[in-house]
Design an enzyme around this catalytic site. Structure first.
Site, mmCIF file in Angstrom:
data_model
loop_
_atom_site.group_PDB
_atom_site.id
_atom_site.type_symbol
_atom_site.label_atom_id
_atom_site.label_comp_id
_atom_site.label_asym_id
_atom_site.label_seq_id
_atom_site.Cartn_x
_atom_site.Cartn_y
_atom_site.Cartn_z
ATOM 1 N N ASP A 3 -0.128 -1.957 7.034
ATOM 2 C CA ASP A 3 1.218 -1.629 6.561
ATOM 3 C C ASP A 3 1.799 -0.458 7.333
ATOM 4 O OD1 ASP A 3 1.215 -3.643 4.729
ATOM 5 O OD2 ASP A 3 0.822 -2.373 2.992
ATOM 6 N N ARG B 106 -8.144 -8.957 3.121
ATOM 7 C CA ARG B 106 -9.031 -8.615 2.014
ATOM 8 C C ARG B 106 -8.362 -8.997 0.713
ATOM 9 N NH1 ARG B 106 -11.340 -2.601 1.233
ATOM 10 N NH2 ARG B 106 -9.283 -2.328 0.346
#
Ligand code: PRP
Ligand code: URA
Length: 206
Positions: A201, A102
């Site tokens: 992450d 994104r």
């Protein structure tokens, strides 16, 4: 719109670990793996089967075979984390990959990778990504699957935002969504609130 919110006490408990800012990468992975296996049961509940005959050591009896092959399609990167439990159970499944990230400012998805198995058009396809935020990534992935000939597609995620459910369902009203939680809203950076932060992450420790 077909939204299934999967209710299960172990999923609720593991999701609490996943959301917690105090969970490290190992705790996050462990909890996601457990949820993934539990979600697999619900997401595949209505797959079609054909009657067949099976010979036990004692006699012939009625059995069942899956009508279509199964293809799992995780959206890279974070989809890999939610796929592993599905792959544990559906050991016969082929796996296709779609790579999307994104854009941090526009929040639009950018596709950088796609590799599908040859049987995608005949298969029951389970598209997998933990986060349905704006819905752009999942909708783009379904565009790609449909352009490859897939017709039987369902989407499994961990946490969905109402905005993402609406946007995705507008673009793909034929696709059922399965989620473990429907959260409150998106913030100004298009992150799901309360959510879990950045799924990729947290899963990969980046
Ligand atoms: C995350 C997530 C979804 C996407 C959801 O991926 O895994 O793919 O965001 O957002 P959307 O519904 O607004 O499109 P990200 O772009 O952070 O990439 P990553 O998995 O490589 O970290
Ligand atoms: N992607 C994530 O990883 N988390 C969000 O909350 C939104 C998009």
């Amino acid at each position: 719109m077909s939204l299934h919110i999967i209710e299960h006490p172990i999923i609720r408990e593991r999701l609490t670990h996943i959301r917690s800012v105090d969970s490290d990468t190992a705790a996050f992975r462990h909890a996601l793996h457990d949820i993934s296996r539990l979600m697999c049961f619900e997401v595949t509940k209505d797959l079609e089967t054909n009657p067949c005959t099976v010979k036990t050591p004692l006699k012939k009896t009625e059995g069942h075979s899956l009508t279509r092959p199964i293809v799992l399609v995780p959206i890279l990167r974070a989809g890999v984390g939610l796929m592993n439990g599905f792959a544990d159970i559906l050991t016969e499944a082929s796996v296709g990959y779609i790579g999307l990230y994104r854009d941090e400012e526009t929040h639009q998805p950018h596709r950088y990778y796609c590799k599908m198995p040859p049987n995608i058009a005949e298969a029951d396809v389970i598209l997998i990504d933990p986060m349905l935020a704006t819905g752009g990534s999942a909708a783009d992935a379904v565009d790609e699957l449909k352009s490859e000939g897939a017709t039987q597609i369902r989407f499994a995620c961990l946490i969905a935002a109402p905005e993402g459910v609406e946007a995705f369902s507008k673009r793909h009203p034929d696709i059922e969504i399965y989620t473990a939680a429907l959260d409150e809203h998106l913030n100004e950076n298009a992150y799901i609130v309360p959510g879990l932060g950045d799924a990729g992450d947290r899963y990969f420790g980046t």
